[in-house]
Design a protein around this motif. Structure first.
Motif, short mmCIF file in Angstrom:
data_model
loop_
_atom_site.label_atom_id
_atom_site.label_comp_id
_atom_site.label_asym_id
_atom_site.label_seq_id
_atom_site.Cartn_x
_atom_site.Cartn_y
_atom_site.Cartn_z
N UNK A 107 8.84 3.73 -1.36
CA UNK A 107 9.79 4.59 -0.88
C UNK A 107 10.65 4.02 0.10
N UNK A 108 10.38 3.36 1.02
CA UNK A 108 11.11 2.54 2.18
C UNK A 108 12.13 1.85 1.29
N UNK A 109 11.64 0.98 0.44
CA UNK A 109 12.58 0.19 -0.12
C UNK A 109 13.61 0.82 -1.18
N UNK A 110 13.13 1.71 -1.58
CA UNK A 110 14.28 2.71 -2.32
C UNK A 110 15.33 3.32 -1.41
N UNK A 111 14.79 3.80 -0.25
CA UNK A 111 15.66 4.46 0.86
C UNK A 111 16.59 3.27 1.26
N UNK A 112 16.02 2.16 1.63
CA UNK A 112 16.97 0.90 2.03
C UNK A 112 17.84 0.66 0.94
N UNK A 113 17.48 0.64 -0.29
CA UNK A 113 18.46 -0.11 -1.18
C UNK A 113 19.49 1.31 -1.68
N UNK A 114 19.08 2.43 -1.69
CA UNK A 114 20.23 3.38 -2.33
C UNK A 114 21.01 4.14 -1.14
N UNK A 115 20.30 4.24 -0.08
CA UNK A 115 21.05 4.78 1.17
C UNK A 115 21.52 4.20 2.15
N UNK A 116 21.02 3.04 2.47
CA UNK A 116 21.13 1.88 3.37
C UNK A 116 20.94 2.59 4.72
N UNK A 117 19.49 3.00 4.62
CA UNK A 117 18.97 3.57 5.93
C UNK A 117 18.41 2.72 6.97
N UNK A 118 17.72 1.54 6.53
CA UNK A 118 17.21 0.47 7.21
C UNK A 118 15.88 0.87 7.93
#
Length: 100
Positions: free
Chosen positions: A45-56
């Motif tokens: 989930x963290x990787x997907x949030x970083x990839x799709x939404x660039x949240x870091x």
């Protein structure tokens, strides 16, 4: 009236059992296959949030836990639905056998 109340309790028990079993299975799969899949659901989930939404975010962030709980809620709802359907068929089958 008593038969209707008994059916409602039976079907509610099936939904609860289905939700809890789907939660247990998904959590056990997460623990069991964490090494083989190189991470847990929270890591994914963290990787997907970083990839799709660039949240870091990292895997211990509060937003990751919120999304994780949302995903578990969806899995529990699906499990509850399947448990309800399964116990509905069981109830109809046994009421058919016991009817006069």
């Amino acid at each position: 009236m008593e038969d209707r109340r008994r059916a409602k309790k039976f079907l509610l028990f099936g939904a609860i059992l289905g939700a809890l079993s789907s939660l247990a299975i998904s959590m056990l799969m997460d623990v069991q296959f964490a090494d083989a899949l190189k991470g847990t659901w929270r890591d994914a989930i963290a990787k997907d949030l970083n990839t799709f939404l660039s949240l870091g975010v990292n895997s211990h962030s509060i937003i990751v836990y919120i999304v994780f709980l949302f995903v578990l809620g969806i899995l529990m709802a699906f499990g509850a639905f399947l448990g309800f359907i399964f116990f509905f068929f069981l109830y109809k089958f046994f009421s058919f056998l016991s009817s006069d």
